[in-house]
Design an enzyme around this catalytic site. Structure first.
Site, PDB file in Angstrom:
ATOM      1  NE  ARG A 164     -38.390 -40.137 106.354  1.00 21.68           N
ATOM      2  CZ  ARG A 164     -39.362 -41.038 105.591  1.00 21.68           C
ATOM      3  NH1 ARG A 164     -39.286 -42.288 105.640  1.00 21.68           N
ATOM      4  NH2 ARG A 164     -40.547 -40.455 105.283  1.00 21.68           N
ATOM      5  CB  SER A 238     -41.777 -35.306 107.888  1.00 21.99           C
ATOM      6  OG  SER A 238     -42.729 -35.911 106.845  1.00 21.99           O
ATOM      7  CD  GLU A 333     -37.937 -37.245 107.936  1.00 26.79           C
ATOM      8  OE1 GLU A 333     -38.070 -38.331 107.368  1.00 26.79           O
ATOM      9  OE2 GLU A 333     -38.459 -36.379 107.468  1.00 26.79           O
TER      10      GLU A 333
HETATM   11  N1  EPU Z   1     -52.246 -37.187 109.919  1.00 29.33           N
HETATM   12  C1  EPU Z   1     -53.194 -36.279 110.617  1.00 29.33           C
HETATM   13  N2  EPU Z   1     -53.143 -34.807 110.637  1.00 29.33           N
HETATM   14  C2  EPU Z   1     -52.208 -34.269 109.565  1.00 29.33           C
HETATM   15  C3  EPU Z   1     -51.337 -35.102 109.240  1.00 29.33           C
HETATM   16  C4  EPU Z   1     -51.361 -36.487 109.069  1.00 29.33           C
HETATM   17  O1  EPU Z   1     -53.980 -36.901 111.803  1.00 29.33           O
HETATM   18  O2  EPU Z   1     -52.300 -33.263 109.888  1.00 29.33           O
HETATM   19  C5  EPU Z   1     -52.609 -38.656 110.182  1.00 29.33           C
HETATM   20  C6  EPU Z   1     -53.691 -39.120 109.367  1.00 29.33           C
HETATM   21  O3  EPU Z   1     -54.084 -40.299 109.956  1.00 29.33           O
HETATM   22  C7  EPU Z   1     -52.840 -39.758 107.945  1.00 29.33           C
HETATM   23  C8  EPU Z   1     -51.617 -40.381 108.837  1.00 29.33           C
HETATM   24  O4  EPU Z   1     -51.313 -39.258 109.732  1.00 29.33           O
HETATM   25  O5  EPU Z   1     -53.568 -40.786 107.536  1.00 29.33           O
HETATM   26  C9  EPU Z   1     -50.645 -40.529 107.894  1.00 29.33           C
HETATM   27  O6  EPU Z   1     -50.305 -39.205 107.138  1.00 29.33           O
HETATM   28  P1  EPU Z   1     -49.560 -39.120 105.709  1.00 29.33           P
HETATM   29  O7  EPU Z   1     -49.933 -40.359 104.738  1.00 29.33           O
HETATM   30  O8  EPU Z   1     -49.406 -38.037 105.125  1.00 29.33           O
HETATM   31  O9  EPU Z   1     -47.893 -39.695 106.338  1.00 29.33           O
HETATM   32  P2  EPU Z   1     -47.090 -39.432 107.315  1.00 29.33           P
HETATM   33  O10 EPU Z   1     -47.003 -40.736 108.052  1.00 29.33           O
HETATM   34  O11 EPU Z   1     -47.395 -38.113 108.135  1.00 29.33           O
HETATM   35  C10 EPU Z   1     -44.859 -40.066 106.224  1.00 29.33           C
HETATM   36  C11 EPU Z   1     -43.585 -39.344 105.687  1.00 29.33           C
HETATM   37  C12 EPU Z   1     -43.676 -38.652 104.683  1.00 29.33           C
HETATM   38  C13 EPU Z   1     -44.149 -39.279 103.453  1.00 29.33           C
HETATM   39  C14 EPU Z   1     -45.535 -39.832 103.813  1.00 29.33           C
HETATM   40  C15 EPU Z   1     -46.337 -40.564 102.887  1.00 29.33           C
HETATM   41  C16 EPU Z   1     -42.195 -39.624 108.021  1.00 29.33           C
HETATM   42  C17 EPU Z   1     -41.773 -38.622 109.035  1.00 29.33           C
HETATM   43  N3  EPU Z   1     -42.936 -38.838 106.937  1.00 29.33           N
HETATM   44  O12 EPU Z   1     -45.704 -39.055 106.807  1.00 29.33           O
HETATM   45  O13 EPU Z   1     -42.470 -38.165 104.301  1.00 29.33           O
HETATM   46  O14 EPU Z   1     -44.280 -38.451 102.320  1.00 29.33           O
HETATM   47  O15 EPU Z   1     -45.446 -40.700 105.007  1.00 29.33           O
HETATM   48  O16 EPU Z   1     -45.774 -41.786 102.559  1.00 29.33           O
HETATM   49  O17 EPU Z   1     -42.181 -40.634 107.848  1.00 29.33           O
HETATM   50  C18 EPU Z   1     -40.766 -36.285 104.690  1.00 29.33           C
HETATM   51  O18 EPU Z   1     -40.286 -37.350 105.097  1.00 29.33           O
HETATM   52  O19 EPU Z   1     -40.418 -35.124 104.621  1.00 29.33           O
HETATM   53  C19 EPU Z   1     -42.168 -36.739 104.230  1.00 29.33           C
HETATM   54  C20 EPU Z   1     -42.943 -35.885 103.614  1.00 29.33           C
END
Ligand code: EPU
Length: 337
Positions: A164, A238, A333
C-alpha cells in the site's frame, strides 16, 4: 476549465463527511490540465488531487484548491500473442478498467475487482486484494510535475512499490499529478486463487476459475458479502493498514494470543489489523454517528451525519486501544486531510 469558490465536498468523498474547498475545479481534458497549471489559484495554493474520494477523510475545510480528475480513456498500445499493453487515463474508474480487461479475456487485474477509486489512485496506493497487487502488472506511470508542468514517465522500478505504498506517497508526495497508468496484462490463462477466501469460494460453489471474468465475479461476490457498499453506508474501505512485524515481535504476541492469524509476506509477518481491532472489542461498535462495521473490523463507517473529526476520534480511540492490548501501532491507510 472553471474554478469555483467555497465548494462543498460532501459528495466528493465516499465517507460523505462535510467539508468545503476554498477553490475547486474539474479536469476533463489535457487542455484543462494545461490551463490549470498556469492558473494563479493553482500556483499559489495548496493542492489536492481527488479521484473517487474513496481514500480520504476530510477532518476540516481545505484551504486550497481541490482538483477533481475526470480524465478518461482506455486504449490498447501494443499487443502480441501472449500479452497486451493498456494505457488508462487516471480519471477512469478503476473497476471500469477491470471490466474492460476481463470482458476481453485479459488476465492480471481480475483479483482487484471492485476496488473503489480511480486508475490514478491505484499506483499511489499500489492497490492490492485477494493475492494480487498492481505492481505485478504495472509497466509505467505518466505524470506531470506540479511545479513546472513538465511530463515525466515513472518506470515501475522508479515507483518504489511496497505494501500500500509508493514513491508518490513518500519522497515526491504532492509533487506530481498522475495522468495515466500503463499496464501489461496476459492473454494466457493465469488464475491466482490461492487467497483463502477465493479458494473457499470456488470450492463451495463447485465452480472453476476458467476465465478472468469468473475470478472477477468471485471477488465481486466476496467483497459484496463482507464489505459495506459506500453508496449505502458511507466508508473508505480499509481504514488502517495491516501490521508488519518481525520474528521476535510475533513470538511475543503469539505467546499471549496463540490464535493470532498471520501471513508470511516478503520475508516478514503480516498481522491482519481487522483481527486486532475485533479482538480489542471494536467490531460492530458505534460511537455517535461513526462506527466500526459489523462484518469487517477494518472498515470505519459513517452511519449518517458523522463529521470527519468524529471518525478521526474513533480511529484514534481504536489505535490507542489496540496499542494498549498488543503493543502494536495501527497506521491509517486513508489519507487524513
Ligand atoms: N479479520 C478478523 N476480523 C475482521 C476482519 C478480518 O479477524 O473483522 C482477520 C481474519 O483472520 C481474516 C483476515 O483478517 O482472515 C484477513 O481479512 P481479509 O481477507 O478481509 O483481508 P484484510 O487483510 O483485512 C486486505 C485489504 C483489503 C482487501 C482484502 C482482501 C488492507 C489494508 N486491506 O484486508 O483492501 O480487500 O485484503 O484481499 O490491506 C481496502 O484497501 O480498502 C481493502 C478493502
Amino acid at each position: 476549465m472553471k474554478i469555483l469558490l467555497d465548494y462543498d465536498l460532501t459528495n466528493m468523498n465516499t465517507f460523505r463527511v462535510p467539508a468545503r474547498a476554498k477553490f475547486f475545479t474539474e479536469i476533463q481534458s489535457e487542455r484543462d490540465l494545461s490551463e490549470l497549471f498556469v492558473a494563479p489559484e493553482f500556483k499559489n495554493n495548496e493542492k489536492l488531487f481527488l479521484g473517487g474520494g474513496s481514500n480520504v477523510l476530510f477532518t476540516k475545510n481545505f484551504d486550497g484548491i481541490v482538483v477533481l480528475n475526470k480524465l478518461k480513456g482506455i486504449e490498447i498500445l501494443d499487443e502480441d500473442t501472449e500479452s497486451v499493453e493498456i494505457r488508462a487515463m487516471s480519471g477512469e474508474i478503476w473497476h471500469d478498467l477491470v471490466t474492460f480487461s476481463v470482458e476481453r479475456g485479459y488476465w492480471g487485474i481480475e483479483n482487484l475487482s471492485l476496488i473503489p477509486g480511480t486508475v490514478g489512485a491505484a499506483p499511489m496506493q499500489n492497490i492490492g486484494a485477494y493475492g494480487a497487487e498492481l505492481q505485478n502488472v504495472l509497466e509505467s506511470v505518466e505524470a506531470l510535475e506540479v511545479e513546472t508542468g513538465a511530463r515525466k514517465i515513472f518506470r515501475k522500478e522508479e515507483c518504489d512499490f511496497g505494501y500500500r505504498n509508493s514513491v508518490f506517497k513518500n519522497e515526491i508526495k504532492g509533487k506530481y499529478f498522475i495522468s495515466a497508468a500503463i499496464l501489461r496484462l496476459n492473454k494466457i490463462s493465469k488464475p491466482k486463487i490461492t487467497y483463502r477466501h477465493l479458494r473457499e469460494y470456488f470450492d463451495q460453489n463447485k465452480t472453476e476459475a476458467k476465465s478472468s471474468k469468473d475470478i472477477s465475479k468471485a471477488v465481486i461476490d466476496i467483497r459484496k458479502s463482507k464489505l459495506p457498499d459506500p453508496a449505502v453506508i458511507p466508508n473508505a474501505g480499509s481504514f488502517f493498514k495491516n501490521v508488519f512485524v518481525n520474528e521476535k515481535e510475533i513470538e511475543k504476541i503469539l505467546a499471549k494470543y496463540p490464535d493470532l492469524p498471520y501471513f508470511e509476506e516478503s520475508g516478514t509477518k503480516k498481522i491482519p489489523a481487522g483481527w486486532l481491532i475485533e479482538k480489542a472489542g471494536w467490531k460492530g461498535k458505534r460511537t455517535g454517528n461513526a462506527g466500526v462495521h459489523e462484518k469487517h473490523a477494518l472498515v470505519l463507517v459513517n452511519y449518517g451525519g458523522a463529521t470527519g473529526e468524529e471518525i478521526k476520534n474513533l480511529a484514534e480511540q481504536i489505535t490507542a486501544s489496540v496499542y494498549e492490548k498488543f503493543g502494536l501501532k495501527l497506521i491509517p491507510e486513508v489519507n487524513l486531510i
